[in-house]
Design an enzyme around this catalytic site. Structure first.
Site, PDB file in Angstrom:
ATOM      1  N   TYR A  71      47.176  50.426  21.355  1.00 29.73           N
ATOM      2  CA  TYR A  71      47.740  50.242  22.696  1.00 29.73           C
ATOM      3  C   TYR A  71      46.648  50.135  23.752  1.00 29.73           C
ATOM      4  O   TYR A  71      46.786  49.399  24.734  1.00 29.73           O
ATOM      5  CB  TYR A  71      48.690  51.394  23.034  1.00 29.73           C
ATOM      6  CG  TYR A  71      50.091  51.184  22.527  1.00 29.73           C
ATOM      7  CD1 TYR A  71      51.149  50.987  23.406  1.00 29.73           C
ATOM      8  CD2 TYR A  71      50.363  51.174  21.160  1.00 29.73           C
ATOM      9  CE1 TYR A  71      52.446  50.789  22.953  1.00 29.73           C
ATOM     10  CE2 TYR A  71      51.644  50.980  20.684  1.00 29.73           C
ATOM     11  CZ  TYR A  71      52.682  50.785  21.580  1.00 29.73           C
ATOM     12  OH  TYR A  71      53.961  50.580  21.108  1.00 29.73           O
ATOM     13  N   HIS A 130      65.558  46.540  18.686  1.00 28.70           N
ATOM     14  CA  HIS A 130      64.129  46.267  18.596  1.00 28.70           C
ATOM     15  C   HIS A 130      63.642  46.087  17.164  1.00 28.70           C
ATOM     16  O   HIS A 130      62.673  45.376  16.917  1.00 28.70           O
ATOM     17  CB  HIS A 130      63.377  47.428  19.256  1.00 28.70           C
ATOM     18  CG  HIS A 130      61.919  47.188  19.460  1.00 28.70           C
ATOM     19  ND1 HIS A 130      61.428  46.227  20.316  1.00 28.70           N
ATOM     20  CD2 HIS A 130      60.817  47.798  18.923  1.00 28.70           C
ATOM     21  CE1 HIS A 130      60.108  46.250  20.314  1.00 28.70           C
ATOM     22  NE2 HIS A 130      59.706  47.190  19.473  1.00 28.70           N
ATOM     23  N   ASP A 176      57.629  43.127  18.669  1.00 28.47           N
ATOM     24  CA  ASP A 176      56.768  44.203  19.142  1.00 28.47           C
ATOM     25  C   ASP A 176      55.301  43.722  19.162  1.00 28.47           C
ATOM     26  O   ASP A 176      55.023  42.624  19.629  1.00 28.47           O
ATOM     27  CB  ASP A 176      56.959  45.453  18.276  1.00 28.47           C
ATOM     28  CG  ASP A 176      56.402  46.714  18.918  1.00 28.47           C
ATOM     29  OD1 ASP A 176      57.079  47.277  19.793  1.00 28.47           O
ATOM     30  OD2 ASP A 176      55.291  47.120  18.554  1.00 28.47           O
TER      31      ASP A 176
END
Length: 417
Positions: free
Chosen positions: A336, A390, A206
């Protein structure tokens, strides 16, 4: 909550006890403050009040996840959070990890520093992502640090460092823009140097994969190698008319990634553009926070639609509680925006020489083929895993550990570390 308020008393001889087993700890103790998680009773009581007073939305189908988090699942999770989940027990377990805080570039960085047990442990920094936390690595830390006690070869031991990203967990949130994955990589390099590690290994998935790539790209002289269990979505090798045309496999990947972004990428678009608007809701409602995070754990894990097959409910609630009690959800979302402003895009002809290993888990988000990654990275190991998604460190800790050991094994030498 101010992370500094969670600092607790540590025995005065703590450093002396560990120093006999770990040559570099003296330097770490001089520059780092031991850290103990302790959430105030009032904060736990406030959480419970908010959970009791939850307001529920309407739902066409309470059991369905098609419109987002299932209403019936979240009601069950709320009841467990209120009546069965024991934060103090989770807190006590996490506090068995040796934790510290160091101030680097003006930010208080929280990290776990677990000395390795073996003839020549290799320094390794593990980096988590969103919506994870340092607790995501809890199960693999002992496997990596003390393989001899966990069915492995002591020669594969690592000195394990697990920082919390700035604005995540108990690390301080940035007060100004500019702290992207590239800047975090520079912070990690200073952290590792402060612990006495001029050469070290890196691993991540990630956001942690992006930070690890930036470490190798910006500081190749400091990196022994990098292992990834995800390729960042912003990864783009340099291309122009002189580069090889896209293969059918690469074109299929780009189409798949675009389809994923259209169907599942609304969360990332919101967090990368207007994170504060979302943060108002998630900072005020623990149910809202749990819904936002739980939906991603279910969608991205190898759970067959049954979240608890891959992620136990107490593990999920520990992660959500860390976000809630730290008060860091706003900063974690805003990262982000920083990632969007500085993507992992390479110049034409640019290629990182540091050795890379990649483990591809079958339920991972869209992953590029090896040829795409090799356009910019020196991939020396590529493994397709039989199970997992993930959150590999949570879902498949033993398999991920063995992949990390296997990748770094040929890179171990006195000249390399």
């Amino acid at each position: 909550m101010d992370p500094a308020a969670t600092l607790g008393a540590v025995p005065a001889d703590w450093c002396a006890v560990l120093r006999s087993d770990f040559d570099n700890l003296r330097e770490a103790c001089m520059e780092s403050r031991p850290f103990t998680i302790h959430v105030a009773d009032e904060a736990i009581e406030d959480l419970h009040r908010r959970l009791w007073n939850s307001h529920w939305p309407g739902s066409i189908d309470a059991d369905s996840w098609e419109d987002g988090t299932s209403l019936s699942f979240l009601k069950r999770l709320r009841d467990h959070w209120l009546h069965q989940f024991d934060w103090r027990m989770q807190e006590g377990r996490l506090n068995r990890l040796p934790q510290y805080v160091s101030t680097i570039r003006g930010l208080g960085i929280h990290f776990v520093h677990q000395p390795g047990v073996g003839p020549a442990p290799m320094p390794l920094v593990l980096t988590h992502g969103w919506p994870g936390s340092f607790a995501e690595m809890e199960r693999i830390i002992p496997l990596l640090a003390d393989p001899g006690a966990n069915g492995g070869d002591p020669g594969d031991a690592f000195h394990v460092v697990v920082p919390s990203l700035p604005g995540y967990g108990f690390s301080q949130a940035p007060a100004a823009p500019g702290v992207s994955a590239r800047e975090i990589a520079a912070i990690w390099r200073e952290l590792m140097a402060g612990l006495g590690y001029d050469r070290f290994a890196a691993q991540g998935g990630d956001i942690g994969a992006g930070v690890s790539c930036w470490l190798a790209r910006s500081f190749p002289e400091s990196l022994v190698g990098v292992h990834l269990n995800y390729i960042p979505g912003s990864f783009r090798p340099g291309r122009d008319k002189s580069t090889a045309p896209l293969s059918a496999e690469e074109t299929a990947f780009l189409d798949k990634a675009a389809a994923f972004a259209a169907a599942e990428g609304a969360y990332a678009a919101l967090q990368a553009t207007k994170p504060l608007t979302l943060a108002f809701a998630l900072s005020d409602s623990p149910i809202g926070l749990a819904a936002w995070i739980a939906e991603k754990f279910r969608a991205w894990s190898d759970c067959g639609g049954e979240l608890e097959r891959a992620i136990p409910i107490d593990t999920l609630l520990t992660d959500v509680s860390i976000y809630w009690f730290s008060g860091n959800i706003s900063a974690s979302l805003r990262l982000y925006k920083e990632l969007r402003s500085q993507p992992l895009a390479f110049e034409v002809g640019e290629r990182v020489g540091v050795p890379f290993g990649v483990s591809v888990f079958p339920r991972e988000l869209p992953m590029p083929p090896r040829s795409w990654v090799e356009r910019a990275l020196n991939v020396v190991r590529w493994t397709c895993m039989p199970a997992g998604g993930h959150f590999a460190a949570l879902e498949q800790p033993e398999a991920l550990t063995e992949e990390i050991r296997a990748f770094f094994r040929p890179l171990r030498s006195r000249d390399n570390v």
